[in-house]
Scaffold this active site. Sequence first.
Site, PDB file in Angstrom:
ATOM      1  N   HIS A  55       0.879  -1.169   0.000  1.00  0.00           N
ATOM      2  CA  HIS A  55       0.000   0.000   0.000  1.00  0.00           C
ATOM      3  C   HIS A  55       0.916   1.219   0.000  1.00  0.00           C
ATOM      4  O   HIS A  55       2.013   1.181   0.576  1.00  0.00           O
ATOM      5  CB  HIS A  55      -0.824   0.087   1.290  1.00  0.00           C
ATOM      6  N   ASP A  58       2.266   1.749   3.391  1.00  0.00           N
ATOM      7  CA  ASP A  58       3.197   0.736   3.930  1.00  0.00           C
ATOM      8  C   ASP A  58       4.633   1.155   3.622  1.00  0.00           C
ATOM      9  O   ASP A  58       5.551   0.922   4.401  1.00  0.00           O
ATOM     10  CB  ASP A  58       3.039  -0.642   3.252  1.00  0.00           C
ATOM     11  N   MET A  89       2.624  -5.718  -7.537  1.00  0.00           N
ATOM     12  CA  MET A  89       1.308  -5.065  -7.393  1.00  0.00           C
ATOM     13  C   MET A  89       1.444  -3.905  -6.414  1.00  0.00           C
ATOM     14  O   MET A  89       2.270  -3.959  -5.506  1.00  0.00           O
ATOM     15  CB  MET A  89       0.296  -6.106  -6.871  1.00  0.00           C
ATOM     16  N   GLU A 182     -11.004  -6.180  -5.496  1.00  0.00           N
ATOM     17  CA  GLU A 182     -10.973  -7.286  -4.524  1.00  0.00           C
ATOM     18  C   GLU A 182     -12.268  -7.331  -3.723  1.00  0.00           C
ATOM     19  O   GLU A 182     -12.517  -6.470  -2.888  1.00  0.00           O
ATOM     20  CB  GLU A 182      -9.770  -7.117  -3.586  1.00  0.00           C
ATOM     21  N   LYS A 184     -15.122  -8.460  -0.951  1.00  0.00           N
ATOM     22  CA  LYS A 184     -15.190  -8.963   0.434  1.00  0.00           C
ATOM     23  C   LYS A 184     -16.605  -8.711   0.942  1.00  0.00           C
ATOM     24  O   LYS A 184     -17.148  -7.634   0.704  1.00  0.00           O
ATOM     25  CB  LYS A 184     -14.157  -8.251   1.317  1.00  0.00           C
ATOM     26  N   GLU A 218      -9.874 -13.221  -3.040  1.00  0.00           N
ATOM     27  CA  GLU A 218      -9.120 -13.716  -1.875  1.00  0.00           C
ATOM     28  C   GLU A 218      -9.831 -14.926  -1.275  1.00  0.00           C
ATOM     29  O   GLU A 218     -11.043 -14.891  -1.039  1.00  0.00           O
ATOM     30  CB  GLU A 218      -8.993 -12.611  -0.822  1.00  0.00           C
ATOM     31  N   HIS A 221     -12.064 -14.292   1.747  1.00  0.00           N
ATOM     32  CA  HIS A 221     -13.255 -13.465   1.578  1.00  0.00           C
ATOM     33  C   HIS A 221     -14.435 -14.255   1.017  1.00  0.00           C
ATOM     34  O   HIS A 221     -15.562 -14.120   1.509  1.00  0.00           O
ATOM     35  CB  HIS A 221     -12.929 -12.250   0.706  1.00  0.00           C
ATOM     36  N   ASP A 246      -5.321 -13.405  -4.104  1.00  0.00           N
ATOM     37  CA  ASP A 246      -4.854 -13.342  -2.718  1.00  0.00           C
ATOM     38  C   ASP A 246      -5.044 -14.709  -2.076  1.00  0.00           C
ATOM     39  O   ASP A 246      -6.177 -15.134  -1.783  1.00  0.00           O
ATOM     40  CB  ASP A 246      -5.631 -12.277  -1.934  1.00  0.00           C
ATOM     41  N   ASP A 256     -12.241 -12.518   9.280  1.00  0.00           N
ATOM     42  CA  ASP A 256     -11.250 -12.662   8.197  1.00  0.00           C
ATOM     43  C   ASP A 256      -9.909 -13.109   8.797  1.00  0.00           C
ATOM     44  O   ASP A 256      -9.165 -12.304   9.348  1.00  0.00           O
ATOM     45  CB  ASP A 256     -11.104 -11.295   7.515  1.00  0.00           C
ATOM     46  N   ASP A 258      -7.126 -14.783   7.426  1.00  0.00           N
ATOM     47  CA  ASP A 258      -5.868 -14.550   6.696  1.00  0.00           C
ATOM     48  C   ASP A 258      -4.741 -15.483   7.154  1.00  0.00           C
ATOM     49  O   ASP A 258      -3.590 -15.049   7.328  1.00  0.00           O
ATOM     50  CB  ASP A 258      -5.401 -13.085   6.844  1.00  0.00           C
ATOM     51  N   ASP A 288      -1.773 -13.050   0.700  1.00  0.00           N
ATOM     52  CA  ASP A 288      -2.294 -11.986   1.558  1.00  0.00           C
ATOM     53  C   ASP A 288      -2.692 -12.661   2.864  1.00  0.00           C
ATOM     54  O   ASP A 288      -3.864 -12.890   3.142  1.00  0.00           O
ATOM     55  CB  ASP A 288      -3.491 -11.291   0.903  1.00  0.00           C
TER      56      ASP A 288
HETATM   57  C1  GLT Z   1      -6.127  -5.578   3.943  1.00  0.00           C
HETATM   58  C2  GLT Z   1      -7.193  -6.505   3.431  1.00  0.00           C
HETATM   59  C3  GLT Z   1      -6.730  -7.313   2.269  1.00  0.00           C
HETATM   60  C4  GLT Z   1      -6.428  -6.507   1.071  1.00  0.00           C
HETATM   61  C5  GLT Z   1      -5.287  -5.591   1.269  1.00  0.00           C
HETATM   62  C6  GLT Z   1      -5.134  -4.708   0.066  1.00  0.00           C
HETATM   63  S1  GLT Z   1      -5.347  -4.698   2.718  1.00  0.00           S
HETATM   64  O1  GLT Z   1      -5.152  -6.299   4.616  1.00  0.00           O
HETATM   65  O2  GLT Z   1      -7.596  -7.356   4.498  1.00  0.00           O
HETATM   66  O3  GLT Z   1      -7.633  -8.326   1.934  1.00  0.00           O
HETATM   67  O4  GLT Z   1      -6.045  -7.379   0.039  1.00  0.00           O
HETATM   68  O5  GLT Z   1      -5.685  -3.459   0.260  1.00  0.00           O
HETATM   69 MN    MN Z   2      -8.505 -11.194   4.190  1.00  0.00          MN
HETATM   70 MN    MN Z   3      -6.672  -9.431   0.267  1.00  0.00          MN
END
Ligand code: GLT
Ligand code: MN
Ligand code: MN
Length: 387
Positions: A55, A58, A89, A182, A184, A218, A221, A246, A256, A258, A288
Amino acid sequence: MSALTPRPEHKFSFGLWTVGHRGGDPFGAVTRSAQDPAEIVRRLGSIGAWGVSFHDDDLIPPEATSSERRAIVARFRKALDESGVVVSMATQNLFSHPAFKDGAFTSNDPEVRRYAIAKTMRAIDLGAEFGAPIHVFWGGREGVEAAAAKPPIEALARYREALDFLCGYVRDKGYGTRFALEPKPNEPRGDIFLPTIGHALAFIETLDTPEIVGVNPEVAHETMAGLSFHHGVAQAIDAGKLLHIDLNAQKIGRYDQDFRFGAEGIKDAFFLVQLLERSGYDGPRHFDARPYRVEDTSGIWDFATGCMRNYLALAEKARQFDADDGIAAALDEAGVNDLAKPTVGPYTAKLAKSLQERDFDPDALADRGYANDQLDQLVIELLLGVR
Ligand code: GLT
Ligand code: MN
Ligand code: MN
């Protein structure tokens, strides 16, 4: 060299915010110290990763002066050059600052919307400066808790207006960057716009230049939404819209998570990897995900290596699947080979008539079994390593 050794040609990439995640959560403080982005890049290169993503904030802290910015950019570029890691990216943070609490491109405040577009143009410039071919849009704050506060058709119009404007910017600058939306379903908003891959694919077709816009699905998501991730990704591939992905892991029905790719839902992960490997998708395999909060700094690299090894292990299983005679026979019995054959071919009036006149026997058609338990069991035994 082991089949599980990550190498640049595998195109594995990580966000700075993933391996750089400090373990903070909504209930507790950070558990790890901050790392220098340039050091992250070197470390990624040393474990066989190919790319890094970021980002805007970041890489360049929002409070940085222009001379600090120049120094950060130079230091980061040096690490990239020396490690061979590429910027695969870039994206922008339109969710952390309280200004975005009501949304960014869909905030009810027009000045917030204009600020979001301006911030995104700067992030696109930053990505372009490092040659990032893809720009991701995760609209985490583009949503609502109080439904009455944001009529969705108006919100979608503002979302479209912002993306059309930014596509115009990229064209005007001659960058060649493509956008990946993306989806979600929720978190941090109660409901987020463009909640699934399917919603995003339909929305893209309403943009002025859909040809430069695709999706960045992702695992976590779609899984949160209770959907099959690999089916969603297949639909994105079918539409020619899978620009980025992702990878992570998620238990259904949770926040979420991750987690490390492959850590949960191993069968789903297998079918995803098989799909990606078969499809000819040649974009980044982007993780991600984040280390468990209990990890210390050294655990971060166990986490990152684990993501890549699990992908490679599943790719190896996909090759075994294709080479296994027992599985080939079971696929045949399930009728999988017949699915690849056209049903009737293109329409002709003659064919329509002959189909209508044909004497189908539904009872006889109902007689056959499809031997799906047998096939699925073989997949399980393959994954458990007992075949
Ligand atoms: C954040 C989010 C992710 C996205 C990122 C990109 S930021 O961590 O949870 O799923 O991919 O903005
Ligand atoms: Mn996520
Ligand atoms: Mn993501």
